[in-house]
Design a protein around this motif. Structure first.
Motif, short mmCIF file in Angstrom:
data_model
loop_
_atom_site.label_atom_id
_atom_site.label_comp_id
_atom_site.label_asym_id
_atom_site.label_seq_id
_atom_site.Cartn_x
_atom_site.Cartn_y
_atom_site.Cartn_z
N VAL A 1 78.89 -72.21 -54.03
CA VAL A 1 79.37 -72.82 -55.28
C VAL A 1 80.89 -72.87 -55.32
CG1 VAL A 1 79.45 -72.48 -57.79
CG2 VAL A 1 77.29 -72.34 -56.60
N ALA A 2 81.56 -72.02 -54.54
CA ALA A 2 83.03 -72.05 -54.51
C ALA A 2 83.57 -73.35 -53.94
CB ALA A 2 83.56 -70.87 -53.70
N GLY A 3 82.71 -74.13 -53.28
CA GLY A 3 83.15 -75.41 -52.74
C GLY A 3 83.54 -75.37 -51.29
N ARG A 4 83.63 -74.18 -50.70
CA ARG A 4 84.00 -74.05 -49.30
C ARG A 4 82.78 -74.21 -48.41
NH1 ARG A 4 87.25 -69.55 -51.41
NH2 ARG A 4 89.46 -70.06 -51.25
N ALA A 5 83.01 -74.67 -47.19
CA ALA A 5 81.95 -74.74 -46.18
C ALA A 5 81.88 -73.40 -45.48
CB ALA A 5 82.23 -75.86 -45.18
N LEU A 6 80.67 -72.88 -45.28
CA LEU A 6 80.48 -71.58 -44.65
C LEU A 6 79.53 -71.68 -43.47
CD1 LEU A 6 80.04 -69.30 -47.83
CD2 LEU A 6 82.11 -69.62 -46.46
N PRO A 7 79.74 -70.86 -42.45
CA PRO A 7 78.82 -70.85 -41.30
C PRO A 7 77.54 -70.12 -41.65
CG PRO A 7 80.52 -69.19 -40.99
CD PRO A 7 80.90 -69.95 -42.24
N ALA A 8 76.53 -70.32 -40.82
CA ALA A 8 75.23 -69.72 -41.09
C ALA A 8 75.30 -68.20 -41.13
CB ALA A 8 74.23 -70.18 -40.03
N GLY A 9 76.16 -67.60 -40.30
CA GLY A 9 76.27 -66.15 -40.27
C GLY A 9 76.70 -65.57 -41.61
N GLU A 10 77.67 -66.20 -42.23
CA GLU A 10 78.13 -65.71 -43.54
C GLU A 10 77.07 -65.91 -44.60
OE1 GLU A 10 82.04 -66.59 -44.96
OE2 GLU A 10 82.83 -66.87 -42.93
N LEU A 11 76.34 -67.00 -44.51
CA LEU A 11 75.28 -67.26 -45.47
C LEU A 11 74.11 -66.30 -45.27
CD1 LEU A 11 75.37 -71.15 -45.45
CD2 LEU A 11 76.16 -69.62 -47.27
N ALA A 12 73.84 -65.93 -44.02
CA ALA A 12 72.80 -64.93 -43.76
C ALA A 12 73.19 -63.60 -44.38
CB ALA A 12 72.61 -64.78 -42.25
N TYR A 13 74.47 -63.24 -44.26
CA TYR A 13 74.95 -61.98 -44.85
C TYR A 13 74.83 -62.02 -46.37
CZ TYR A 13 78.07 -58.14 -46.08
OH TYR A 13 78.60 -56.99 -46.61
N ALA A 14 75.21 -63.15 -46.97
CA ALA A 14 75.14 -63.29 -48.43
C ALA A 14 73.70 -63.17 -48.92
CB ALA A 14 75.73 -64.63 -48.86
N ALA A 15 72.76 -63.66 -48.11
CA ALA A 15 71.35 -63.64 -48.50
C ALA A 15 70.65 -62.35 -48.12
CB ALA A 15 70.62 -64.82 -47.86
#
Length: 238
Positions: A27-41
């Motif tokens: 939602v911050a508007g930045r593009a993130l790699p899958a690794g960071e999204l895996a950590y967030a989830a």
């Protein structure tokens, strides 16, 4: 054949806790790699890949390849708006909650909502703009910009002639999910946030949605909009 939009499939995608956490991280508007999204989830890389494939198929995110890396982002501000509105839905009556930690307090105080200012500061700024007659609430959750508002936004560095209205107008009311009040969004909200950062009034925190108000920003907010504050407390002159 059903002519209604398939809301259920989109709701199903958002309803999964891991996917919801991924979407909120974007939602911050930045593009993130899958690794960071895996950590967030809180899931493994393989599970994250499965979730991201579903979000891509559902049109909620897009992906961009940069060398060997793939970066994901929300497919548009309309997705961020849906997520923020869903986050604003709470049960009726008081709900006991644990005291907010420092990170949560920072996020509530000032943050970016995809590409515009939100949180306590965003709501206070929007209310001050209304009180000074720079913007006026209109129908269909829009804000109209007054003649005085055109002058004021130009004064702080916005080129109002460059703004292009969307089908929802040049400025809209976005319901703040922590404050349950509206803050300024739309093309004007985006450029306003950009001007605040360019002027050195605000700075975005890396790898976070948090926005910090600088000393110059507090001085500017007080001089221009009568807003004084610190974390957790804002005062505003009439």
């Amino acid at each position: 054949m059903c002519s209604q939009p398939n809301i259920a499939s989109t709701a199903f995608l958002i309803a999964d806790p891991a996917r919801a956490n991924m979407l909120m991280a974007l939602v911050a508007g930045r593009a993130l790699p899958a690794g960071e999204l895996a950590y967030a989830a809180g899931v493994t890389a393989q599970t994250a890949s499965t979730h991201l494939a579903k979000l891509l198929d559902g049109g909620l995110v897009t992906v961009e390849a940069e060398g060997r890396h793939r970066y994901y982002r929300l497919s548009g501000a309309h997705v961020a708006l849906v997520l923020e509105n869903l986050a604003a839905i709470v049960p009726a009556g008081e709900v006991r909650r644990r005291p907010l930690g420092r990170d949560a307090q920072n996020l509530r105080f000032a943050r970016c909502c995809y590409d515009h200012l939100a949180g306590q500061v965003g709501v206070a700024v929007t209310q001050a703009l209304q009180q000074r007659g720079f913007i006026v609430a209109a129908q269909d959750k829009r804000f109209d910009v007054t003649a005085a508002g055109l002058d004021w936004f130009g004064h702080i560095g916005l080129d109002m002639n460059q703004l292009r209205a969307t089908r929802r107008g040049i400025a809209r009311q976005c319901l703040d999910w922590t404050e349950r009040q509206h803050h300024l969004a739309g093309p004007l909200g985006v450029q306003f946030m950009s001007a605040l950062c360019t002027n050195g009034w605000m700075r975005r925190v890396n790898a976070s949605r948090v926005v910090q108000v600088t000393p110059a920003g507090w001085a500017g907010l007080k001089a221009e909009l009568g807003i004084e504050g610190r974390l957790g407390a804002l005062t505003q002159e009439a």
